[in-house]
Design a protein around this motif. Structure first.
Motif, PDB file in Angstrom:
ATOM      1  N   GLU A  37       4.265  -1.955  -5.040  1.00 23.12           N
ATOM      2  CA  GLU A  37       4.679  -0.905  -5.980  1.00 23.12           C
ATOM      3  C   GLU A  37       6.021  -0.316  -5.573  1.00 23.12           C
ATOM      4  O   GLU A  37       6.193   0.138  -4.436  1.00 23.12           O
ATOM      5  N   GLU A  95       3.954  -1.659 -10.533  1.00 25.30           N
ATOM      6  CA  GLU A  95       2.928  -1.901  -9.514  1.00 25.30           C
ATOM      7  C   GLU A  95       1.912  -2.972  -9.908  1.00 25.30           C
ATOM      8  O   GLU A  95       0.730  -2.678 -10.077  1.00 25.30           O
ATOM      9  N   ASP A 114       5.801   7.105  -4.840  1.00 28.34           N
ATOM     10  CA  ASP A 114       4.531   6.377  -4.966  1.00 28.34           C
ATOM     11  C   ASP A 114       4.814   4.898  -4.737  1.00 28.34           C
ATOM     12  O   ASP A 114       5.393   4.243  -5.610  1.00 28.34           O
ATOM     13  N   HIS A 145      -8.612   2.054  -5.996  1.00 28.12           N
ATOM     14  CA  HIS A 145      -8.299   3.344  -5.377  1.00 28.12           C
ATOM     15  C   HIS A 145      -9.279   3.576  -4.229  1.00 28.12           C
ATOM     16  O   HIS A 145     -10.221   4.349  -4.340  1.00 28.12           O
ATOM     17  N   ILE A 162      -4.328   5.882  -0.303  1.00 27.39           N
ATOM     18  CA  ILE A 162      -5.192   4.709  -0.476  1.00 27.39           C
ATOM     19  C   ILE A 162      -4.800   3.760   0.647  1.00 27.39           C
ATOM     20  O   ILE A 162      -3.624   3.346   0.723  1.00 27.39           O
ATOM     21  N   HIS A 168       1.414  10.893 -11.288  1.00 22.79           N
ATOM     22  CA  HIS A 168       1.207  10.373 -12.649  1.00 22.79           C
ATOM     23  C   HIS A 168       1.764  11.483 -13.539  1.00 22.79           C
ATOM     24  O   HIS A 168       1.049  12.427 -13.878  1.00 22.79           O
ATOM     25  N   PHE A 172      -0.549  12.090  -3.541  1.00 26.69           N
ATOM     26  CA  PHE A 172      -1.932  11.861  -3.998  1.00 26.69           C
ATOM     27  C   PHE A 172      -2.710  11.415  -2.763  1.00 26.69           C
ATOM     28  O   PHE A 172      -2.100  11.007  -1.766  1.00 26.69           O
ATOM     29  N   HIS A 211       3.334   3.846 -14.426  1.00 22.51           N
ATOM     30  CA  HIS A 211       3.211   5.162 -15.062  1.00 22.51           C
ATOM     31  C   HIS A 211       4.476   5.939 -14.792  1.00 22.51           C
ATOM     32  O   HIS A 211       5.235   5.627 -13.868  1.00 22.51           O
ATOM     33  N   ASP A 238      -1.270   2.346  -0.312  1.00 19.94           N
ATOM     34  CA  ASP A 238      -0.684   2.929  -1.524  1.00 19.94           C
ATOM     35  C   ASP A 238      -0.533   4.411  -1.225  1.00 19.94           C
ATOM     36  O   ASP A 238      -1.522   5.145  -1.165  1.00 19.94           O
TER      37      ASP A 238
END
Ligand code: GLY
Ligand code: MN
Ligand code: MN
Length: 462
Positions: free
Chosen positions: A432, A392, A260, A231, A222, A350, A219, A343, A248
């Motif tokens: 996380e 997280e 993640d 985010h 971050i 996700h 993703f 998640h 992140d």
């Protein structure tokens, strides 16, 4: 790609869950970035990858429940394509790689589907999320885009969620590969976290690591000293002594499984006393979550337990007050921890979010809370062996949220607003890890990235 048996078995399992009709799974197409031949990096649809395995644009798969056949639709490349792209496998060869013997040109897909519809057969599709595929669906089903939603099948969504939620050993291996890349990304960020370094340089370097060892980040990264913006994709700042750099980031493995992780790194390695007190609360919340997560336990309970650890800690620091259970029941922790604990993770970071968060994270037994904070929890239902998920927790000082709560006197019986005001330039801390639910509880996937203040300091200074 896995062995063809893996895909044949998955399609067989899916068939057994669907009573009748045709299942249509569209792969993704190329998508232009700024002119038609300059495309975004191709990313296959995860449901298509799961059942048909082929990481190639412009394909579609059909699983016909009544005639028992799995078919692949696509077009062979012609000599013009091959001049630009090099030698390519034929559609027939692609099908053979994933155990599909029935292959057809793309133009036959509309004929097959419209014929089935004319016979009154049910067509099952998953919710489309790309406009190119909405247009393809209009064409092959023969209805306007407003009507496509009537073909979205709850029966199919639930069947896919059931299958994809329980990770097979070959998938765990892939997630571990993504974790190993993620480890390198985070340790590199720690080593670069020195005053004077640009955030952009760290973000670019770790993105490069994900591309060089897998496919790309799982993703958009971050990375910011303003970790209180959950985010935050702005990487424009220069690292300052005393800053907290929240990173992140995760990688996508070559076969597109995700990792993640989040770490919050003190610039130059050393947490101040004030930072360390908050950091250790977040660390206690992660560790407690990993310890208590197990099959049969609703993840909602693990989320609430993390909220309680954070609340008790904030009470002991004088930022909150009153009884921790009552504070959590009233959602007072959400001033500091306004998001969910985690998640599902797999082919998507996700996992399966395109199918609908509530189908993935909730069920008839446990439904989503409407309380601020807990309402953002993506996964609340009971955990099962084979689930892969993130843990997280975080503590953030978000000035705008503070102003709103203070002026509206929200949860004022549980929050020492005067004390919190002293933290408004603190930023945010999130940690996380990714876990697998095992027969005995849960284990962290991959080698754990340095996480204690001592481990992080040592890594920054190494
Ligand atoms: N994609 C950010 C996160 O869920 O951690
Ligand atoms: Mn993350
Ligand atoms: Mn996450």
């Amino acid at each position: 790609m896995f062995d063809k048996i893996t895909y044949t078995n998955r399609r067989l399992k899916l068939r057994k869950k669907i009573k009748s009709g045709l299942i249509l799974l569209l792969g993704n197409t190329e998508s232009p970035m700024n002119y038609p031949s300059n495309t975004f990096r191709f990313r296959q649809d995860s449901n298509f990858l799961y059942f048909f395995g082929l990481d190639v644009p412009n394909l579609a798969g059909i699983i016909d429940i009544e005639d028992g056949k799995d078919s692949l639709y696509g077009d062979d490349f012609d000599i013009d394509d091959i001049v630009w792209m090099g030698p390519q496998p034929s559609l027939k060869e692609l099908g053979e790689q994933v155990g599909v013997l029935s292959t057809h040109p793309s133009k036959e897909l509309a004929i097959k589907l419209k014929h089935a519809i004319s016979l009154g057969r049910k067509i099952h599709i998953l919710p489309p999320y790309r406009s190119e595929n909405i247009l393809r669906l209009e064409k092959v089903i023969g209805v306007g885009q407003d009507l496509i939603k009537y073909y979205t099948s709850k029966e199919l969504i639930k069947a896919v969620v059931d299958l994809r939620s329980i990770k097979e050993p070959c998938e765990i291996e892939e997630i571990e590969k993504a974790s190993a890349i993620g480890y390198q990304m985070h340790v590199t960020a720690m080593k670069m976290a020195k005053a004077g370094m640009k955030e952009l340089q760290i973000a670019g370097t770790i993105e490069g690591i994900s591309c060089a060892n897998g496919t790309m980040p799982s993703f958009p990264i971050i990375l910011s000293q303003h970790g209180e913006t959950l985010h935050n994709h702005d990487h424009s700042q220069i690292l300052k002594e005393g800053g907290l750099l929240l990173v992140d980031a995760g990688a996508e493995s070559v076969s597109h499984y995700a990792s993640d992780n989040t770490r919050t790194i003190p610039v130059n390695g050393k947490l101040t006393q004030k930072q360390k007190e908050i950091y250790n609360l977040v660390l206690a919340a992660v560790n407690n979550s990993v310890e208590i997560a197990k099959a049969g336990m609703p993840y909602l309970n693990v989320h609430l337990a993390a909220a309680k650890v954070i609340t008790e800690g904030l009470i002991s620091l004088g930022l909150m007050k009153g009884n921790a259970d009552e504070a959590v029941a009233n959602g007072a922790h959400a001033l500091f921890f306004p998001h969910g604990l985690g998640h599902m993770m797999g082919l998507d970071v996700h996992d399966m979010e395109d199918l609908g968060e509530d189908y993935v994270g909730y069920d008839d037994e446990i439904s989503r809370s409407d309380q601020f904070g807990t309402a953002s929890l993506r996964l609340g239902r009971k955990l099962q062996e084979g689930f892969v998920l993130t843990v997280e927790p975080g503590i953030y000082f978000i000035p705008a949220l503070f102003e709103k709560w203070k002026s509206e006197k929200i949860n004022q019986g549980f929050i020492n607003y005067d004390k919190v005001a002293e933290y408004l330039d603190f930023g945010g801390i999130r940690l996380e890890d990714d876990i697998l639910i095992t027969p005995n509880g849960a284990r962290i996937l991959g080698k754990r990235i340095p996480i204690t203040p001592e481990e992080v300091e040592k890594t920054v200074l190494s």
